[in-house]
Enzyme design. Structure first.
Site, mmCIF file in Angstrom:
data_model
loop_
_atom_site.group_PDB
_atom_site.id
_atom_site.type_symbol
_atom_site.label_atom_id
_atom_site.label_comp_id
_atom_site.label_asym_id
_atom_site.label_seq_id
_atom_site.Cartn_x
_atom_site.Cartn_y
_atom_site.Cartn_z
ATOM 1 N N LYS A 71 1.636 -3.988 18.427
ATOM 2 C CA LYS A 71 0.656 -5.338 16.939
ATOM 3 C C LYS A 71 0.967 -6.581 17.081
ATOM 4 O O LYS A 71 1.399 -7.112 18.169
ATOM 5 C CB LYS A 71 1.017 -4.519 15.987
ATOM 6 C CG LYS A 71 2.959 -4.986 15.404
ATOM 7 C CD LYS A 71 4.557 -4.585 14.979
ATOM 8 C CE LYS A 71 5.399 -4.927 15.411
ATOM 9 N NZ LYS A 71 6.632 -4.592 13.822
ATOM 10 N N GLU A 110 -2.346 3.460 5.665
ATOM 11 C CA GLU A 110 -1.879 2.600 5.041
ATOM 12 C C GLU A 110 -2.533 2.161 3.782
ATOM 13 O O GLU A 110 -3.882 1.869 3.370
ATOM 14 C CB GLU A 110 -2.158 1.297 6.021
ATOM 15 C CG GLU A 110 -1.241 0.367 5.432
ATOM 16 C CD GLU A 110 -0.105 0.000 5.985
ATOM 17 O OE1 GLU A 110 0.214 1.099 6.804
ATOM 18 O OE2 GLU A 110 0.616 -1.131 5.622
ATOM 19 N N ARG A 149 3.130 2.469 4.287
ATOM 20 C CA ARG A 149 1.706 3.684 4.946
ATOM 21 C C ARG A 149 2.495 5.039 4.486
ATOM 22 O O ARG A 149 3.251 4.635 3.966
ATOM 23 C CB ARG A 149 3.167 3.616 6.376
ATOM 24 C CG ARG A 149 2.786 4.928 7.559
ATOM 25 C CD ARG A 149 2.400 4.073 8.757
ATOM 26 N NE ARG A 149 2.016 4.431 9.390
ATOM 27 C CZ ARG A 149 2.528 4.692 10.809
ATOM 28 N NH1 ARG A 149 3.564 3.630 10.793
ATOM 29 N NH2 ARG A 149 1.651 5.429 12.036
ATOM 30 N N LYS A 183 -4.781 -4.277 11.632
ATOM 31 C CA LYS A 183 -3.559 -4.332 10.782
ATOM 32 C C LYS A 183 -3.435 -4.835 9.131
ATOM 33 O O LYS A 183 -3.832 -5.924 8.505
ATOM 34 C CB LYS A 183 -2.724 -5.062 11.365
ATOM 35 C CG LYS A 183 -1.255 -4.630 10.940
ATOM 36 C CD LYS A 183 0.028 -4.917 11.986
ATOM 37 C CE LYS A 183 1.539 -4.683 12.082
ATOM 38 N NZ LYS A 183 1.713 -4.583 10.754
HETATM 39 N N1 LIG Z 1 -4.706 -0.423 11.812
HETATM 40 C C1 LIG Z 1 -2.916 0.345 11.646
HETATM 41 N N2 LIG Z 1 -2.727 0.958 12.584
HETATM 42 C C2 LIG Z 1 -1.264 1.207 12.612
HETATM 43 N N3 LIG Z 1 -0.599 0.770 12.362
HETATM 44 C C3 LIG Z 1 -0.854 -0.084 11.282
HETATM 45 C C4 LIG Z 1 -2.545 -0.621 10.870
HETATM 46 N N4 LIG Z 1 -2.672 -0.430 10.016
HETATM 47 C C5 LIG Z 1 -1.215 -1.072 9.468
HETATM 48 N N5 LIG Z 1 0.001 -0.699 9.953
HETATM 49 C C6 LIG Z 1 1.213 -1.232 10.077
HETATM 50 O O1 LIG Z 1 2.262 -1.588 10.756
HETATM 51 C C7 LIG Z 1 2.857 -0.633 11.220
HETATM 52 C C8 LIG Z 1 3.123 -0.900 12.476
HETATM 53 O O2 LIG Z 1 3.828 -1.578 13.329
HETATM 54 P P1 LIG Z 1 5.721 -1.034 13.082
HETATM 55 O O3 LIG Z 1 5.156 -0.041 13.535
HETATM 56 O O4 LIG Z 1 6.177 -1.987 14.249
HETATM 57 O O5 LIG Z 1 6.137 -0.538 12.167
HETATM 58 P P2 LIG Z 1 6.485 -1.964 10.794
HETATM 59 O O6 LIG Z 1 8.145 -3.005 11.613
HETATM 60 O O7 LIG Z 1 6.677 -1.123 9.604
HETATM 61 O O8 LIG Z 1 5.678 -2.977 10.989
HETATM 62 P P3 LIG Z 1 5.204 -4.310 9.884
HETATM 63 O O9 LIG Z 1 6.627 -5.203 9.701
HETATM 64 O O10 LIG Z 1 4.739 -5.637 11.841
HETATM 65 O O11 LIG Z 1 4.676 -3.985 8.840
HETATM 66 C C9 LIG Z 1 2.798 0.858 11.129
HETATM 67 O O12 LIG Z 1 3.944 1.646 9.802
HETATM 68 C C10 LIG Z 1 1.719 0.636 9.409
HETATM 69 O O13 LIG Z 1 1.992 0.492 8.441
#
Ligand SMILES: Nc1ncnc2c1ncn2[C@@H]1O[C@H](COP(=O)(O)OP(=O)(O)OP(=O)(O)O)[C@@H](O)[C@H]1O
Length: 525
Positions: A395, A280, A236, A231
């Site tokens: 995650k 990302e 994103r 991660k």
């Molecule tokens: N390998 C990966 N696969 C999917 N998502 C990833 C990966 N690496 C990083 N990410 C990030 O993690 C996020 C997935 O968590 P979530 O859908 O909960 O969004 P978020 O609330 O923006 O997450 P966070 O605040 O934990 O980064 C994605 O939006 C992406 O930006």
């Protein structure tokens, strides 16, 4: 259709807690809008009225920016007594305001706004003010509007939802559904909405788990193989390429192409002519170690636009939605990854495919030791659930964080004199309100302090001369904390231990903040 009809429906929707009742009133209004403005009858220069009505019901103006500030709405002209404004007239007025720029535009805009509000009744003024200030927007409403389009057109709700996710534009979906002669045709018209290269799709989101073992349990039977992805803690991105044309979109579907030439260059170097990839973007140093998140974020955060040129970003891709004419959304992740690996090479996110919980846990520990944020564990047989917190992604992070909403802010003293400093944090509750969990000014940099002073002055709701300044609950902030304890001090019965600010998030709306239930799930015992 009269604006008054839309305002009345919006009030009725806000006044009931019943989702069925909300859906029924929205569906009734959509049906009327479609009947009153049949296609082909003097369509005029504006868009189909159904598009405008749909976006107003979702609490949004069609124009993303009108240039009208909240402050300009404080003193409005006296309201009209009779409703005469039509939806089309109002949309045209906002279109003119959005088109103004250059010297004199503020005055011209104020004159437009004053004429518009002067022609509105009291109820319409309230409604317009809510639209302009974004106060009518809430995440839950989007889902009700989708349900209502299904009810009004007879198309199956999952077909409507899918079309909205792929098109990213609810109005266009409403028109296609409501203009179809019968439910069968509506379903067919919506089924034809495919992914279009160049048009962003709402990204799939992840659920979360406290550790890798729990993530594996959530995903399925013992021993089933999963992909354990690194991660990355960056921005994103969704990258679209059609030949030489590349577009880069953010999580909230903003087009940031001109700001990231290095990502465009990387996309052009990949081994496929046409694609949509999910990933990302990250600032990394020469050895591949991620730079601190603040550096990457300074490229995306609107408040630090001047830092744009300073950091070089590298894209890392973790999913493929379309490659060379083939839509992959409904294919299992296993197949999407095979396609991704064929074209992304060094730009693919590191991952381990395994069914062994120990190996997965070791990968997580190693990723964190290398400075990454954690892992996302993914089911290999799951499709890409656009726009949803799909069951297929979980995650896991070593650090607890929550995305909360700022409810109020206190005036600083000492070194922070003249600034708005200590922020009051709230989690979302089930009926659209917020529950306060605590306050913090820890972790704030001087830059954040300056930025938030300006931002919260803008969001101030009520008198700003007191010690505590109440703000409209719109700004999301990411908070790290050591634990959640039971507490009688706050209304939710819980308080955060050692809450500290990580960053302000402009990529999430208050409706996407964490809920009080999530917070409670961290409370021991
Ligand atoms: N390998 C990966 N696969 C999917 N998502 C990833 C990966 N690496 C990083 N990410 C990030 O993690 C996020 C997935 O968590 P979530 O859908 O909960 O969004 P978020 O609330 O923006 O997450 P966070 O605040 O934990 O980064 C994605 O939006 C992406 O930006």
């Amino acid at each position: 259709m009269l604006l008054d009809d839309v305002a009345a429906t919006s009030e009725a929707v806000a006044a009931t807690r019943s989702r069925l009742a909300k859906r029924a009133s929205i569906a009734a209004l959509l049906r009327r809008a479609a009947e009153e403005s049949p296609p082909g009858r003097d369509p005029g220069p504006g868009p189909d009225e159904v598009v405008v009505v749909t976006s107003y019901l979702a609490g949004e103006l069609r124009q993303r920016r009108t240039g009208l500030g909240w402050a300009s709405l404080r003193s409005l002209p006296a309201p009209a007594t009779e409703p005469t404004l039509t939806v089309a007239t109002v949309d045209a007025a906002f279109e003119r305001m959005a088109g103004l720029s250059g010297p004199g535009s503020d005055t011209a805009r104020a004159a437009e706004a004053s004429a518009l509000f002067g022609a509105a009744t009291e109820r319409e003024q309230r409604f317009l003010r809510g639209l302009v200030a974004g106060e009518l927007r809430q995440g839950a409403l989007d889902a009700v509007v989708v349900d209502a389009i299904a009810e009004a057109s007879g198309a199956p709700v999952d077909v409507v939802r899918r079309a909205v996710m792929l098109r990213g534009d609810t109005g266009a979906v409403a028109v296609a559904a409501l203009r179809a002669p019968d439910p069968g045709a509506a379903g067919e018209a919506l089924g034809a909405f495919g992914l279009e290269v160049g048009r962003p799709v709402r990204p799939m989101l992840a659920q979360s788990a406290p550790d890798v073992a729990t993530a594996l349990e959530k995903l399925g039977p013992d021993g089933a193989e999963v992909s354990v992805d690194t991660k990355l803690d960056g921005i994103r991105i969704q990258v679209h390429r059609a030949g030489d044309a590349v577009r880069v979109f953010t999580r909230s579907l903003d087009d940031i192409t001109p700001r990231v030439p290095e990502i465009v260059a990387a996309a052009l170097a990949l081994d496929a002519n046409t694609f949509v990839l999910d990933g990302e973007a990250l600032a990394v140093d020469a050895s591949g170690t991620p730079r601190p998140f603040q550096e990457t974020a300074s490229r995306s955060a609107s408040q630090e636009a001047e830092a744009l040129a300073a950091v070089e970003l590298t894209p890392f891709f973790f999913d493929a939605l379309h490659v060379d004419g083939r839509d992959l959304l409904d294919d299992p992740l296993r197949d999407r990854l095979a396609v991704l690996d064929g074209i992304a090479g060094p730009f693919a996110v590191g991952r381990l495919v395994t069914g062994d919980p120990d190996a997965a846990a070791a990968f997580f520990t190693d990723a964190v030791a290398r400075g990454q944020e954690g892992v996302v564990v993914k089911a290999l047989d799951a499709p890409y659930a656009a726009g949803r917190r799909g069951a297929g992604w979980v995650k896991v992070k070593p650090r607890h964080t929550l995305d909360l909403v700022v409810l109020a802010v206190e005036r600083g003293s000492g070194r922070r004199q003249g600034h708005l400093s200590n922020i009051h944090l709230g989690a979302r509750d089930s009926d659209g309100g917020f529950v306060m969990l605590g306050k913090t000014f820890k972790g704030m940099t001087d830059q954040m302090l300056a930025w938030q002073t300006e931002r919260f002055t803008e969001l101030a709701d009520g008198p700003t001369d007191g010690y505590v300044v109440k703000v409209r609950p719109e700004q999301v902030v990411e908070i790290a904390f050591d634990g959640v304890q039971r507490s009688t001090r706050y209304p939710g019965g819980v308080a955060l231990r050692f809450a500290r600010v990580i960053r302000y998030r402009d990529d999430k709306t208050a409706a996407e903040a964490d809920t009080i239930d999530t917070v409670r799930s961290y409370a021991a015992g």
